[in-house]
Design a protein around this motif. Structure first.
Motif, PDB file in Angstrom:
ATOM      1  N   GLU A   1       0.856  -1.195   0.000  1.00 47.71           N
ATOM      2  CA  GLU A   1       0.000   0.000   0.000  1.00 47.71           C
ATOM      3  C   GLU A   1       0.887   1.238   0.000  1.00 47.71           C
ATOM      4  OE1 GLU A   1      -3.191  -0.350  -0.143  1.00 47.71           O
ATOM      5  OE2 GLU A   1      -3.767  -2.212   0.887  1.00 47.71           O
ATOM      6  N   THR A   2       0.345   2.334  -0.527  1.00 49.14           N
ATOM      7  CA  THR A   2       1.039   3.622  -0.498  1.00 49.14           C
ATOM      8  C   THR A   2       0.144   4.640   0.196  1.00 49.14           C
ATOM      9  OG1 THR A   2       2.225   3.147  -2.558  1.00 49.14           O
ATOM     10  CG2 THR A   2       2.080   5.455  -1.881  1.00 49.14           C
ATOM     11  N   LEU A   3       0.718   5.371   1.148  1.00 48.14           N
ATOM     12  CA  LEU A   3      -0.026   6.366   1.923  1.00 48.14           C
ATOM     13  C   LEU A   3       0.725   7.682   1.937  1.00 48.14           C
ATOM     14  CD1 LEU A   3      -1.301   4.543   5.145  1.00 48.14           C
ATOM     15  CD2 LEU A   3      -2.703   5.797   3.499  1.00 48.14           C
ATOM     16  N   ALA A   4       0.045   8.758   1.587  1.00 44.36           N
ATOM     17  CA  ALA A   4       0.651  10.088   1.628  1.00 44.36           C
ATOM     18  C   ALA A   4       0.392  10.707   3.001  1.00 44.36           C
ATOM     19  CB  ALA A   4       0.087  10.969   0.521  1.00 44.36           C
ATOM     20  N   VAL A   5       1.260  10.394   3.965  1.00 42.63           N
ATOM     21  CA  VAL A   5       1.081  10.855   5.341  1.00 42.63           C
ATOM     22  C   VAL A   5       2.303  11.589   5.885  1.00 42.63           C
ATOM     23  CG1 VAL A   5      -0.637   9.125   5.962  1.00 42.63           C
ATOM     24  CG2 VAL A   5       1.802   8.593   6.216  1.00 42.63           C
TER      25      VAL A   5
ATOM     26  N   LEU B   1      11.422 -11.709   4.180  1.00 44.11           N
ATOM     27  CA  LEU B   1      10.838 -10.364   4.199  1.00 44.11           C
ATOM     28  C   LEU B   1      11.901  -9.281   4.371  1.00 44.11           C
ATOM     29  CD1 LEU B   1       7.610 -10.960   6.320  1.00 44.11           C
ATOM     30  CD2 LEU B   1       7.755 -10.516   3.850  1.00 44.11           C
ATOM     31  N   ALA B   2      13.079  -9.654   4.847  1.00 48.41           N
ATOM     32  CA  ALA B   2      14.170  -8.676   4.943  1.00 48.41           C
ATOM     33  C   ALA B   2      14.551  -8.141   3.571  1.00 48.41           C
ATOM     34  CB  ALA B   2      15.381  -9.304   5.627  1.00 48.41           C
ATOM     35  N   GLU B   3      14.234  -8.905   2.522  1.00 45.28           N
ATOM     36  CA  GLU B   3      14.547  -8.463   1.165  1.00 45.28           C
ATOM     37  C   GLU B   3      13.731  -7.244   0.742  1.00 45.28           C
ATOM     38  OE1 GLU B   3      13.937 -11.891  -1.272  1.00 45.28           O
ATOM     39  OE2 GLU B   3      15.432 -13.099  -0.201  1.00 45.28           O
ATOM     40  N   THR B   4      12.652  -6.945   1.469  1.00 42.98           N
ATOM     41  CA  THR B   4      11.887  -5.728   1.175  1.00 42.98           C
ATOM     42  C   THR B   4      12.622  -4.474   1.627  1.00 42.98           C
ATOM     43  OG1 THR B   4      10.667  -5.775   3.284  1.00 42.98           O
ATOM     44  CG2 THR B   4       9.721  -7.008   1.418  1.00 42.98           C
ATOM     45  N   GLU B   5      13.676  -4.642   2.420  1.00 41.25           N
ATOM     46  CA  GLU B   5      14.513  -3.548   2.935  1.00 41.25           C
ATOM     47  C   GLU B   5      13.683  -2.448   3.601  1.00 41.25           C
ATOM     48  OE1 GLU B   5      16.818  -2.320  -0.465  1.00 41.25           O
ATOM     49  OE2 GLU B   5      18.275  -3.927  -0.154  1.00 41.25           O
ATOM     50  N   PRO B   6      12.913  -2.816   4.631  1.00 42.81           N
ATOM     51  CA  PRO B   6      12.097  -1.808   5.313  1.00 42.81           C
ATOM     52  C   PRO B   6      12.956  -0.847   6.125  1.00 42.81           C
ATOM     53  CG  PRO B   6      12.032  -3.863   6.519  1.00 42.81           C
ATOM     54  CD  PRO B   6      12.789  -4.149   5.257  1.00 42.81           C
TER      55      PRO B   6
ATOM     56  N   PRO C   1       5.302  14.501   6.232  1.00 44.63           N
ATOM     57  CA  PRO C   1       5.360  15.946   5.994  1.00 44.63           C
ATOM     58  C   PRO C   1       5.873  16.243   4.587  1.00 44.63           C
ATOM     59  CG  PRO C   1       6.315  15.386   8.129  1.00 44.63           C
ATOM     60  CD  PRO C   1       6.089  14.095   7.414  1.00 44.63           C
ATOM     61  N   PRO C   2       5.426  17.335   3.998  1.00 47.70           N
ATOM     62  CA  PRO C   2       5.871  17.688   2.645  1.00 47.70           C
ATOM     63  C   PRO C   2       7.395  17.747   2.547  1.00 47.70           C
ATOM     64  CG  PRO C   2       4.048  19.091   3.305  1.00 47.70           C
ATOM     65  CD  PRO C   2       4.438  18.303   4.522  1.00 47.70           C
ATOM     66  N   GLY C   3       7.899  17.219   1.446  1.00 45.46           N
ATOM     67  CA  GLY C   3       9.327  17.274   1.184  1.00 45.46           C
ATOM     68  C   GLY C   3      10.128  16.115   1.720  1.00 45.46           C
ATOM     69  N   ARG C   4       9.489  15.207   2.496  1.00 42.86           N
ATOM     70  CA  ARG C   4      10.224  14.076   3.054  1.00 42.86           C
ATOM     71  C   ARG C   4      10.331  12.954   2.032  1.00 42.86           C
ATOM     72  NH1 ARG C   4      12.828  15.751   7.416  1.00 42.86           N
ATOM     73  NH2 ARG C   4      13.421  13.551   7.500  1.00 42.86           N
ATOM     74  N   ARG C   5      11.477  12.233   2.075  1.00 43.02           N
ATOM     75  CA  ARG C   5      11.613  11.084   1.178  1.00 43.02           C
ATOM     76  C   ARG C   5      10.773   9.927   1.720  1.00 43.02           C
ATOM     77  NH1 ARG C   5      14.157   6.419   1.759  1.00 43.02           N
ATOM     78  NH2 ARG C   5      15.448   5.997   3.598  1.00 43.02           N
ATOM     79  N   PRO C   6      10.347   8.980   0.865  1.00 38.75           N
ATOM     80  CA  PRO C   6       9.493   7.875   1.307  1.00 38.75           C
ATOM     81  C   PRO C   6      10.161   7.009   2.376  1.00 38.75           C
ATOM     82  CG  PRO C   6       9.465   8.059  -1.086  1.00 38.75           C
ATOM     83  CD  PRO C   6      10.548   8.974  -0.595  1.00 38.75           C
ATOM     84  N   LEU C   7       9.328   6.427   3.239  1.00 38.65           N
ATOM     85  CA  LEU C   7       9.750   5.440   4.221  1.00 38.65           C
ATOM     86  C   LEU C   7       8.986   4.146   3.971  1.00 38.65           C
ATOM     87  CD1 LEU C   7       9.784   7.374   7.643  1.00 38.65           C
ATOM     88  CD2 LEU C   7      11.759   6.679   6.288  1.00 38.65           C
ATOM     89  N   LYS C   8       9.672   3.021   4.126  1.00 35.55           N
ATOM     90  CA  LYS C   8       9.018   1.727   3.973  1.00 35.55           C
ATOM     91  C   LYS C   8       8.783   1.119   5.351  1.00 35.55           C
ATOM     92  CE  LYS C   8      11.919  -0.166   0.992  1.00 35.55           C
ATOM     93  NZ  LYS C   8      12.459  -1.177   0.026  1.00 35.55           N
ATOM     94  N   LEU C   9       7.512   0.893   5.668  1.00 37.66           N
ATOM     95  CA  LEU C   9       7.105   0.333   6.958  1.00 37.66           C
ATOM     96  C   LEU C   9       6.569  -1.081   6.713  1.00 37.66           C
ATOM     97  CD1 LEU C   9       4.915   2.136   9.651  1.00 37.66           C
ATOM     98  CD2 LEU C   9       4.537  -0.251   9.044  1.00 37.66           C
ATOM     99  N   LEU C  10       7.179  -2.060   7.360  1.00 40.30           N
ATOM    100  CA  LEU C  10       6.733  -3.444   7.246  1.00 40.30           C
ATOM    101  C   LEU C  10       5.872  -3.781   8.458  1.00 40.30           C
ATOM    102  CD1 LEU C  10       6.893  -6.153   5.693  1.00 40.30           C
ATOM    103  CD2 LEU C  10       8.877  -6.725   7.129  1.00 40.30           C
TER     104      LEU C  10
ATOM    105  N   LEU D   1       3.467  -4.189   3.402  1.00 37.65           N
ATOM    106  CA  LEU D   1       4.523  -3.200   3.198  1.00 37.65           C
ATOM    107  C   LEU D   1       3.863  -1.881   2.840  1.00 37.65           C
ATOM    108  CD1 LEU D   1       7.620  -2.823   3.133  1.00 37.65           C
ATOM    109  CD2 LEU D   1       7.490  -3.145   0.652  1.00 37.65           C
ATOM    110  N   LEU D   2       3.940  -0.930   3.784  1.00 39.73           N
ATOM    111  CA  LEU D   2       3.364   0.394   3.572  1.00 39.73           C
ATOM    112  C   LEU D   2       4.458   1.342   3.108  1.00 39.73           C
ATOM    113  CD1 LEU D   2       1.161   0.778   6.767  1.00 39.73           C
ATOM    114  CD2 LEU D   2       0.362   0.282   4.471  1.00 39.73           C
TER     115      LEU D   2
END
Length: 314
Positions: free
Chosen positions: A44-48, A80-85, A50-59, A306-307
């Motif tokens: 899933e992708t969530l726009a949460v 699942l470590a291969e998702t590099e969260p 703050p503006p200007g921040r690079r993406p974070l991957k949350l498992l 994986l968010l």
């Protein structure tokens, strides 16, 4: 009605009953032997952010319910470590057996090197018992009177998680920094056991709210009271598990039960929770395992989530 017609109708009814029984047996065999091991990753992708921040991957991991000997599940967890969260959130029910802690830690070893937080579920505290599966249709499950004799080694598991840096959010809050962004967490002990005591979000300094941050709330069981106080408290993302997505679902309909007071249509996936004028994304994981007393899934594959958290439009 003559006797011949009666015999034909009885024969037809017997044939239908036999066909229904055969279909039910086939579905049970599929669910217990095949689907419960069809592990998948929901993305899933969530726009949460703050503006200007690079993406974070949350498992998001939930409801592993590990039993010794589940080698396929252990291998998949390690992969699942291969998702590099950037962050792991574990929403409980990791155990389903007294001897499961060591294989669990082995399976999670690569992910325990990643920043993480966790809360417990009822099956982390107590081993499951055999129950009538139809009882779940009548309402949430309850602890049996002898639950104290079935206590699992949850303290050992919590200590191991903590020694690797994962943070226990049972009825407490804490901030961590990931990739330069402050993440404010709040969590509760298992609401299904009525152990939840909401502590609010970290307050920090008087100017803490002016710095870039994200407020994340974590619970095992998504009872509505919990979702309401998380939302009223300022959560910007809520993560939970417990429901198993219904575990046994009807194709085209969905979950028959959520094992809490959450509406069944919310038992799996990403929805929006509304309370007092606020609207917060809620991710409920369908979970990775099942109770060892009910090892079956149907129309509800096991999952990790994986968010991808991305910046809000400026």
């Amino acid at each position: 009605m003559d006797a011949a017609r009666i015999r034909r109708r009885l024969a037809g009814a017997s044939r239908l009953a036999a066909e229904a029984a055969a279909a039910g047996a086939a579905a049970l065999a599929y669910g217990s032997l095949i689907e419960r091991n069809l592990f998948g990753l929901r993305e899933e992708t969530l726009a949460v952010l703050p503006p200007g921040r690079r993406p974070l991957k949350l498992l998001h991991l939930s409801d592993i319910h590990l039993v010794p000997g589940q080698k396929r599940k252990q291998r998949w967890l390690r992969s699942l470590a291969e998702t590099e969260p950037d962050l792991v959130v574990n929403t409980g029910d990791n155990l389903s057996h007294r001897q499961a802690v060591a294989p669990l830690l082995d399976a999670l070893a690569p992910l325990l090197q990643v920043p993480g937080v966790f809360v417990p579920g009822s099956n982390d505290y107590y081993a499951p018992v055999a129950k009538n599966p139809f009882a779940y249709l009548a309402g949430p499950s309850t602890l049996s009177a002898d639950h104290g004799s079935r206590e699992l080694p949850w303290r050992r598991m919590h200590a191991a998680f903590g020694s690797c840096g994962w943070i226990d959010l049972s009825n407490r809050h804490q901030s961590i920094v990931v990739d330069g962004l402050r993440l404010d967490f709040t969590g509760v002990d298992d609401p299904h056991l009525q152990r939840d005591r909401y502590s609010g979000f970290p307050r920090g300094s008087v100017s803490a709210g002016q710095a870039a941050h994200l407020r994340i709330a974590v619970a095992h069981a998504p009872y509505q009271r919990v979702l309401d106080y998380f939302t009223a408290g300022g959560a910007e993302l809520i993560l939970a598990g417990h429901t198993h997505g219904g575990q046994v679902c009807l194709p085209g309909y969905g979950a028959l039960a959520s094992n809490c007071d959450l509406p069944t249509w919310r038992a799996r996936g990403l929805t929006w929770w509304e309370h007092r004028g606020r609207r917060v994304p809620l991710n409920v994981s369908a979970g990775i395992g099942t109770s060892r007393m009910a090892p079956v899934r149907f129309a509800c594959r096991p999952e990790a989530v994986l968010l991808s958290l991305v910046a809000r439009p400026s």
